[in-house]
Design a protein around this motif. Structure first.
Motif, PDB file in Angstrom:
ATOM      1  N   VAL A   1      26.420 -42.655  25.621  1.00 54.37           N
ATOM      2  CA  VAL A   1      24.961 -42.749  25.710  1.00 54.37           C
ATOM      3  C   VAL A   1      24.318 -42.093  24.489  1.00 54.37           C
ATOM      4  CG1 VAL A   1      22.921 -42.003  27.001  1.00 54.37           C
ATOM      5  CG2 VAL A   1      24.894 -42.906  28.224  1.00 54.37           C
ATOM      6  N   VAL A   2      24.815 -40.907  24.154  1.00 54.20           N
ATOM      7  CA  VAL A   2      24.293 -40.206  22.975  1.00 54.20           C
ATOM      8  C   VAL A   2      24.489 -41.064  21.738  1.00 54.20           C
ATOM      9  CG1 VAL A   2      24.583 -38.191  21.481  1.00 54.20           C
ATOM     10  CG2 VAL A   2      24.667 -37.919  23.975  1.00 54.20           C
ATOM     11  N   ASP A   3      25.696 -41.616  21.582  1.00 57.02           N
ATOM     12  CA  ASP A   3      26.016 -42.411  20.398  1.00 57.02           C
ATOM     13  C   ASP A   3      25.160 -43.673  20.324  1.00 57.02           C
ATOM     14  OD1 ASP A   3      27.705 -41.881  18.245  1.00 57.02           O
ATOM     15  OD2 ASP A   3      29.111 -43.453  18.821  1.00 57.02           O
ATOM     16  N   MET A   4      24.934 -44.296  21.466  1.00 60.97           N
ATOM     17  CA  MET A   4      24.159 -45.541  21.491  1.00 60.97           C
ATOM     18  C   MET A   4      22.760 -45.336  20.928  1.00 60.97           C
ATOM     19  SD  MET A   4      23.173 -47.890  24.794  1.00 60.97           S
ATOM     20  CE  MET A   4      22.466 -46.491  25.675  1.00 60.97           C
ATOM     21  N   PHE A   5      22.118 -44.245  21.323  1.00 61.15           N
ATOM     22  CA  PHE A   5      20.756 -44.006  20.845  1.00 61.15           C
ATOM     23  C   PHE A   5      20.732 -43.364  19.467  1.00 61.15           C
ATOM     24  CE2 PHE A   5      19.917 -44.145  25.510  1.00 61.15           C
ATOM     25  CZ  PHE A   5      19.130 -45.288  25.479  1.00 61.15           C
ATOM     26  N   ALA A   6      21.791 -42.625  19.115  1.00 62.14           N
ATOM     27  CA  ALA A   6      21.847 -42.033  17.782  1.00 62.14           C
ATOM     28  C   ALA A   6      21.994 -43.104  16.712  1.00 62.14           C
ATOM     29  CB  ALA A   6      23.007 -41.043  17.696  1.00 62.14           C
ATOM     30  N   ARG A   7      22.716 -44.178  17.031  1.00 55.86           N
ATOM     31  CA  ARG A   7      22.965 -45.227  16.038  1.00 55.86           C
ATOM     32  C   ARG A   7      21.804 -46.229  15.998  1.00 55.86           C
ATOM     33  NH1 ARG A   7      28.308 -45.533  14.054  1.00 55.86           N
ATOM     34  NH2 ARG A   7      29.605 -43.858  14.870  1.00 55.86           N
ATOM     35  N   ARG A   8      20.616 -45.684  15.883  1.00 57.49           N
ATOM     36  CA  ARG A   8      19.390 -46.458  15.712  1.00 57.49           C
ATOM     37  C   ARG A   8      18.468 -45.651  14.799  1.00 57.49           C
ATOM     38  NH1 ARG A   8      17.881 -48.470  21.914  1.00 57.49           N
ATOM     39  NH2 ARG A   8      20.003 -49.163  22.481  1.00 57.49           N
ATOM     40  N   LEU A   9      17.416 -46.273  14.300  1.00 61.97           N
ATOM     41  CA  LEU A   9      16.386 -45.501  13.615  1.00 61.97           C
ATOM     42  C   LEU A   9      15.675 -44.671  14.664  1.00 61.97           C
ATOM     43  CD1 LEU A   9      15.001 -48.223  11.181  1.00 61.97           C
ATOM     44  CD2 LEU A   9      16.456 -46.263  10.604  1.00 61.97           C
ATOM     45  N   GLN A  10      15.549 -43.353  14.435  1.00 65.94           N
ATOM     46  CA  GLN A  10      15.138 -42.468  15.506  1.00 65.94           C
ATOM     47  C   GLN A  10      14.223 -41.345  15.029  1.00 65.94           C
ATOM     48  OE1 GLN A  10      15.190 -42.599  18.527  1.00 65.94           O
ATOM     49  NE2 GLN A  10      17.066 -43.376  19.423  1.00 65.94           N
ATOM     50  N   THR A  11      13.540 -40.755  15.997  1.00 65.33           N
ATOM     51  CA  THR A  11      13.062 -39.380  15.898  1.00 65.33           C
ATOM     52  C   THR A  11      13.893 -38.588  16.907  1.00 65.33           C
ATOM     53  OG1 THR A  11      11.366 -39.566  17.625  1.00 65.33           O
ATOM     54  CG2 THR A  11      10.714 -40.140  15.351  1.00 65.33           C
ATOM     55  N   GLN A  12      14.098 -37.322  16.635  1.00 64.76           N
ATOM     56  CA  GLN A  12      14.916 -36.514  17.546  1.00 64.76           C
ATOM     57  C   GLN A  12      14.272 -36.415  18.918  1.00 64.76           C
ATOM     58  OE1 GLN A  12      16.435 -32.854  15.882  1.00 64.76           O
ATOM     59  NE2 GLN A  12      16.608 -31.889  17.891  1.00 64.76           N
ATOM     60  N   GLU A  13      12.955 -36.337  18.950  1.00 67.65           N
ATOM     61  CA  GLU A  13      12.250 -36.223  20.226  1.00 67.65           C
ATOM     62  C   GLU A  13      12.468 -37.476  21.083  1.00 67.65           C
ATOM     63  OE1 GLU A  13       9.895 -33.958  17.063  1.00 67.65           O
ATOM     64  OE2 GLU A  13      10.983 -35.852  17.223  1.00 67.65           O
ATOM     65  N   HIS A  14      12.340 -38.646  20.453  1.00 65.26           N
ATOM     66  CA  HIS A  14      12.514 -39.892  21.205  1.00 65.26           C
ATOM     67  C   HIS A  14      13.958 -40.055  21.665  1.00 65.26           C
ATOM     68  CE1 HIS A  14      12.003 -44.545  21.412  1.00 65.26           C
ATOM     69  NE2 HIS A  14      11.797 -43.979  22.579  1.00 65.26           N
ATOM     70  N   MET A  15      14.897 -39.702  20.813  1.00 67.05           N
ATOM     71  CA  MET A  15      16.302 -39.788  21.175  1.00 67.05           C
ATOM     72  C   MET A  15      16.612 -38.916  22.392  1.00 67.05           C
ATOM     73  SD  MET A  15      19.545 -38.909  18.730  1.00 67.05           S
ATOM     74  CE  MET A  15      20.994 -38.154  19.460  1.00 67.05           C
ATOM     75  N   THR A  16      16.073 -37.704  22.416  1.00 69.81           N
ATOM     76  CA  THR A  16      16.264 -36.809  23.564  1.00 69.81           C
ATOM     77  C   THR A  16      15.728 -37.450  24.834  1.00 69.81           C
ATOM     78  OG1 THR A  16      16.028 -34.887  22.105  1.00 69.81           O
ATOM     79  CG2 THR A  16      15.781 -34.494  24.462  1.00 69.81           C
ATOM     80  N   SER A  17      14.548 -38.032  24.746  1.00 68.30           N
ATOM     81  CA  SER A  17      13.924 -38.681  25.898  1.00 68.30           C
ATOM     82  C   SER A  17      14.715 -39.895  26.369  1.00 68.30           C
ATOM     83  CB  SER A  17      12.491 -39.101  25.528  1.00 68.30           C
ATOM     84  OG  SER A  17      11.888 -39.810  26.581  1.00 68.30           O
ATOM     85  N   GLN A  18      15.234 -40.681  25.431  1.00 66.44           N
ATOM     86  CA  GLN A  18      16.012 -41.868  25.799  1.00 66.44           C
ATOM     87  C   GLN A  18      17.305 -41.491  26.510  1.00 66.44           C
ATOM     88  OE1 GLN A  18      16.096 -43.508  21.773  1.00 66.44           O
ATOM     89  NE2 GLN A  18      15.060 -45.344  22.506  1.00 66.44           N
ATOM     90  N   ILE A  19      17.971 -40.451  26.036  1.00 63.34           N
ATOM     91  CA  ILE A  19      19.224 -40.012  26.661  1.00 63.34           C
ATOM     92  C   ILE A  19      18.974 -39.593  28.102  1.00 63.34           C
ATOM     93  CG2 ILE A  19      21.033 -38.249  26.635  1.00 63.34           C
ATOM     94  CD1 ILE A  19      20.704 -38.218  23.537  1.00 63.34           C
ATOM     95  N   ILE A  20      17.971 -38.752  28.312  1.00 64.83           N
ATOM     96  CA  ILE A  20      17.742 -38.225  29.659  1.00 64.83           C
ATOM     97  C   ILE A  20      17.241 -39.308  30.605  1.00 64.83           C
ATOM     98  CG2 ILE A  20      15.331 -37.435  29.447  1.00 64.83           C
ATOM     99  CD1 ILE A  20      16.295 -34.805  30.801  1.00 64.83           C
ATOM    100  N   SER A  21      16.400 -40.203  30.107  1.00 63.22           N
ATOM    101  CA  SER A  21      15.873 -41.273  30.963  1.00 63.22           C
ATOM    102  C   SER A  21      16.975 -42.227  31.390  1.00 63.22           C
ATOM    103  CB  SER A  21      14.776 -42.043  30.227  1.00 63.22           C
ATOM    104  OG  SER A  21      13.662 -41.216  29.974  1.00 63.22           O
ATOM    105  N   THR A  22      17.872 -42.563  30.481  1.00 62.52           N
ATOM    106  CA  THR A  22      18.962 -43.489  30.798  1.00 62.52           C
ATOM    107  C   THR A  22      19.890 -42.908  31.857  1.00 62.52           C
ATOM    108  OG1 THR A  22      18.890 -44.463  28.589  1.00 62.52           O
ATOM    109  CG2 THR A  22      20.938 -44.723  29.830  1.00 62.52           C
TER     110      THR A  22
END
Length: 217
Positions: free
Chosen positions: A134-155
């Motif tokens: 899950v972490v890798d899936m969202f990390a391998r995109r154009l990101q902000t750290q804040e949005h990535m944190t939110s995407q991980i927890i929501s998923t």
């Protein structure tokens, strides 16, 4: 001269039409992407036709396929399998020090770090490697750290329906280290909590203590 110019214009038109025909939906073709890399090389001040740079556009596009592969992974497929043989276990599951590399969506330069993820299961757990995926899936995109944190927890929250999820992400951003303010070694930390972690400060403290290796005794 007019004939030569006309020939060049016709060739450019044909190449553009060929690239358009090779597109999948609205996604540019590989040829489009390689042409864009050549343009950037020339804009930077180098010659994309010199020997050392001839194959660079192909290499960059191939690298980008890997670096941004998270766009091609269906979110629902990552946590689609759970396990129920956990006895009466109902305490925290923590996977920490999940290394990742991502790219800042503002400057397209890397930020690298670690993610720490915990959850309180309800009857079923997920394979530990799936949390890292899950972490890798969202990390391998154009990101902000804040949005990535939110995407991980929501998923994780939506897929597992646990009693609570905790996520901490800490990273160094090359857009701060390599350009702009140029502060090497500066670390950014983001956290987010749901359920029991959000409502009970003691569980937040326990999570943070376990991540940091600090004894509560």
């Amino acid at each position: 001269m007019d004939a030569v110019l006309k020939s060049l214009m016709e060739r450019a038109k044909n190449e553009a039409e060929a690239r358009t025909a090779n597109r999948v939906g609205d996604r540019p073709s590989r040829e489009d992407a390689e042409a864009a890399v050549r343009t950037l090389i020339a804009w930077a001040g180098d010659d994309p036709s010199r020997e050392g740079l001839l194959d660079t556009p192909k290499r960059v596009v191939k690298a980008y396929e890997e670096l941004f592969s998270g766009y091609r992974i269906p979110t629902e497929s990552v946590l689609d399998r759970t396990f129920g043989e956990i006895g009466n276990f109902d305490d925290m599951v923590l996977v920490k020090d999940i290394t990742f590399h991502s790219h800042c969506e503002h400057h397209m330069v890397p930020f690298v770090g670690k993610a720490h993820v915990a959850y309180f299961p309800v009857e079923r757990v997920v394979g530990l490697s799936k949390i890292a995926r899950v972490v890798d899936m969202f990390a391998r995109r154009l990101q902000t750290q804040e949005h990535m944190t939110s995407q991980i927890i929501s998923t994780i929250d939506e897929a597992l329906k646990p009693r609570g999820v905790a996520v901490m992400v800490e990273a160094e951003h090359m857009c701060m280290a390599m350009r702009g303010i140029q502060k090497q070694g500066a670390s950014t930390i983001t956290t987010q909590f749901t359920g029991l972690f959000r409502d009970d400060p003691q569980e937040q403290i326990r999570f943070l203590s376990l991540v940091r290796g600090v004894s509560l005794r």
